[in-house]
Motif scaffolding. Structure first.
Motif, PDB file in Angstrom:
ATOM      1  N   LEU A 162       0.810  -1.219   0.000  1.00 51.69           N
ATOM      2  CA  LEU A 162       0.000   0.000   0.000  1.00 51.69           C
ATOM      3  C   LEU A 162       0.843   1.268   0.000  1.00 51.69           C
ATOM      4  O   LEU A 162       0.304   2.372   0.077  1.00 51.69           O
ATOM      5  CB  LEU A 162      -0.935   0.005   1.218  1.00 51.69           C
ATOM      6  N   THR A 181      -6.669   4.409   2.700  1.00 53.76           N
ATOM      7  CA  THR A 181      -7.248   3.205   3.298  1.00 53.76           C
ATOM      8  C   THR A 181      -8.114   3.574   4.497  1.00 53.76           C
ATOM      9  O   THR A 181      -8.137   4.722   4.941  1.00 53.76           O
ATOM     10  CB  THR A 181      -6.154   2.230   3.772  1.00 53.76           C
ATOM     11  N   SER A 182      -8.804   2.570   5.016  1.00 50.53           N
ATOM     12  CA  SER A 182      -9.580   2.733   6.243  1.00 50.53           C
ATOM     13  C   SER A 182      -9.419   1.488   7.102  1.00 50.53           C
ATOM     14  O   SER A 182      -9.492   0.359   6.595  1.00 50.53           O
ATOM     15  CB  SER A 182     -11.061   2.941   5.931  1.00 50.53           C
ATOM     16  N   LEU A 185     -12.116  -1.320   6.819  1.00 52.62           N
ATOM     17  CA  LEU A 185     -12.184  -2.302   5.734  1.00 52.62           C
ATOM     18  C   LEU A 185     -11.291  -3.472   6.130  1.00 52.62           C
ATOM     19  O   LEU A 185     -10.173  -3.625   5.660  1.00 52.62           O
ATOM     20  CB  LEU A 185     -11.723  -1.685   4.410  1.00 52.62           C
ATOM     21  N   SER A 186     -11.825  -4.310   7.003  1.00 52.94           N
ATOM     22  CA  SER A 186     -10.987  -5.330   7.622  1.00 52.94           C
ATOM     23  C   SER A 186     -11.574  -6.730   7.504  1.00 52.94           C
ATOM     24  O   SER A 186     -11.000  -7.589   6.845  1.00 52.94           O
ATOM     25  CB  SER A 186     -10.755  -4.985   9.097  1.00 52.94           C
ATOM     26  N   SER A 196     -15.137  -4.592  -0.897  1.00 55.01           N
ATOM     27  CA  SER A 196     -13.936  -4.045  -1.521  1.00 55.01           C
ATOM     28  C   SER A 196     -14.172  -2.605  -1.938  1.00 55.01           C
ATOM     29  O   SER A 196     -15.314  -2.137  -2.030  1.00 55.01           O
ATOM     30  CB  SER A 196     -13.543  -4.870  -2.747  1.00 55.01           C
ATOM     31  N   LEU A 200      -7.203   2.301  -6.424  1.00 59.51           N
ATOM     32  CA  LEU A 200      -6.297   2.809  -5.395  1.00 59.51           C
ATOM     33  C   LEU A 200      -6.101   4.302  -5.620  1.00 59.51           C
ATOM     34  O   LEU A 200      -5.733   4.736  -6.715  1.00 59.51           O
ATOM     35  CB  LEU A 200      -4.931   2.126  -5.477  1.00 59.51           C
ATOM     36  N   THR A 220      -8.695  -2.434  -3.022  1.00 64.06           N
ATOM     37  CA  THR A 220      -8.452  -3.019  -1.708  1.00 64.06           C
ATOM     38  C   THR A 220      -9.708  -3.746  -1.244  1.00 64.06           C
ATOM     39  O   THR A 220     -10.819  -3.437  -1.680  1.00 64.06           O
ATOM     40  CB  THR A 220      -8.070  -1.946  -0.672  1.00 64.06           C
ATOM     41  N   ALA A 248      -6.358  -6.373   6.422  1.00 69.21           N
ATOM     42  CA  ALA A 248      -7.246  -5.235   6.226  1.00 69.21           C
ATOM     43  C   ALA A 248      -6.694  -4.384   5.086  1.00 69.21           C
ATOM     44  O   ALA A 248      -5.477  -4.217   4.954  1.00 69.21           O
ATOM     45  CB  ALA A 248      -7.337  -4.413   7.504  1.00 69.21           C
ATOM     46  N   ASN A 249      -7.589  -3.867   4.243  1.00 68.54           N
ATOM     47  CA  ASN A 249      -7.173  -3.101   3.062  1.00 68.54           C
ATOM     48  C   ASN A 249      -6.235  -3.924   2.179  1.00 68.54           C
ATOM     49  O   ASN A 249      -5.253  -3.417   1.636  1.00 68.54           O
ATOM     50  CB  ASN A 249      -6.488  -1.790   3.469  1.00 68.54           C
TER      51      ASN A 249
END
Length: 256
Positions: A162, A181-182, A185-186, A196, A200, A220, A248-249
């Motif tokens: 990333l 990213t966050s 989002l895991s 998803s 990107l 992601t 995650a991500n």
């Protein structure tokens, strides 16, 4: 981006600098790269140089990736805009990224992805070790970006997949970029599938905004707890994505 094509390869122990270099050359070919622009030994290091251009005719439209393989099995990379095969010097060189050394006693698996004009990637795994390699040329370049002044091509600068580093010829005074990213989002959603985000978005680490955005064929996903290289299906199974990084991500690439 065209849908990515995948080719797998492997290397059995005992791993040596020479066998690792040969396996990497195969994996790079599988990802769509041509034969190395340069291939030589410097001290105790084996050096491979690969080229993947954004726009060849532009002054900064060429990308050269130098891959250094140490005698302790460290694979280190840097990127620039030109390579001199006589002096072995890189123009507009970035800083080098060097992950942890590999083991000589464990097999190595390579997953090569050819994403046409947007990227050529090699994902190397050995036990719990993971190293992403290759060059990303995001499909959506800022309209103000001048390829006669600044290069536009990136390599992975962390093992998360990333973080991306470009050459020193950039408009920010900072070669490093981080995908948006966050932490949320895991994990799988309540429907037991994985959500998803398409595309990107790269933010330059200078705090000066968006440096690039990929096509929706790269993105992601909520990959925590998944199996690396699992396939995620979307839109009633009409689109399938490869989960390259199972966190995650997690980084994903469209393969159908």
């Amino acid at each position: 981006m065209a849908i990515a094509t995948r080719i797998d390869s492997s290397l059995s122990p005992t791993i040596t600098q020479s066998t690792l270099a040969d396996a990497l050359k195969t994996a790079f070919i599988n990802a769509g790269f041509s034969t190395p622009t340069d291939d030589y030994t410097s001290g105790t290091d084996r050096i491979l140089v690969y080229r993947f251009d954004t726009e060849t005719a532009r002054n900064k439209g060429r990308n050269f990736l130098r891959v250094r393989i140490s005698n302790t099995l460290v694979i280190a990379c840097l990127i620039g805009t030109d390579w001199n095969t006589t002096t072995k010097a890189m123009t507009d060189s970035s800083a080098e990224f060097a992950p942890t050394a590999l083991s000589a006693s464990l097999p190595i698996n390579f997953v090569s992805l050819n994403c046409a004009s947007e990227g050529r990637f090699i994902f190397l795994s050995q036990g719990t070790a993971f190293i992403p390699l290759g060059i990303l040329i995001p499909a959506n370049r800022p309209t103000w970006w001048n390829l006669d002044t600044w290069s536009y091509g990136y390599f992975f600068s962390t093992i998360t997949g990333l973080n991306f580093r470009g050459s020193s010829a950039n408009p920010y005074g900072n070669a490093d970029n981080t995908a948006l990213t966050s932490a949320f989002l895991s994990n799988s959603n309540p429907g037991l599938s994985r959500d998803s985000l398409a595309g990107l978005v790269l933010l330059n680490n200078s705090n000066s905004g968006i440096s690039a955005k990929t096509s929706d064929d790269i993105g992601t996903a909520a990959g925590n707890g998944a199996i690396r290289y699992d396939t995620l299906s979307f839109n009633n199974n009409t689109q399938r994505y490869l989960l390259a990084v199972n966190t995650a991500n997690g980084l994903i690439f469209r393969i159908q």
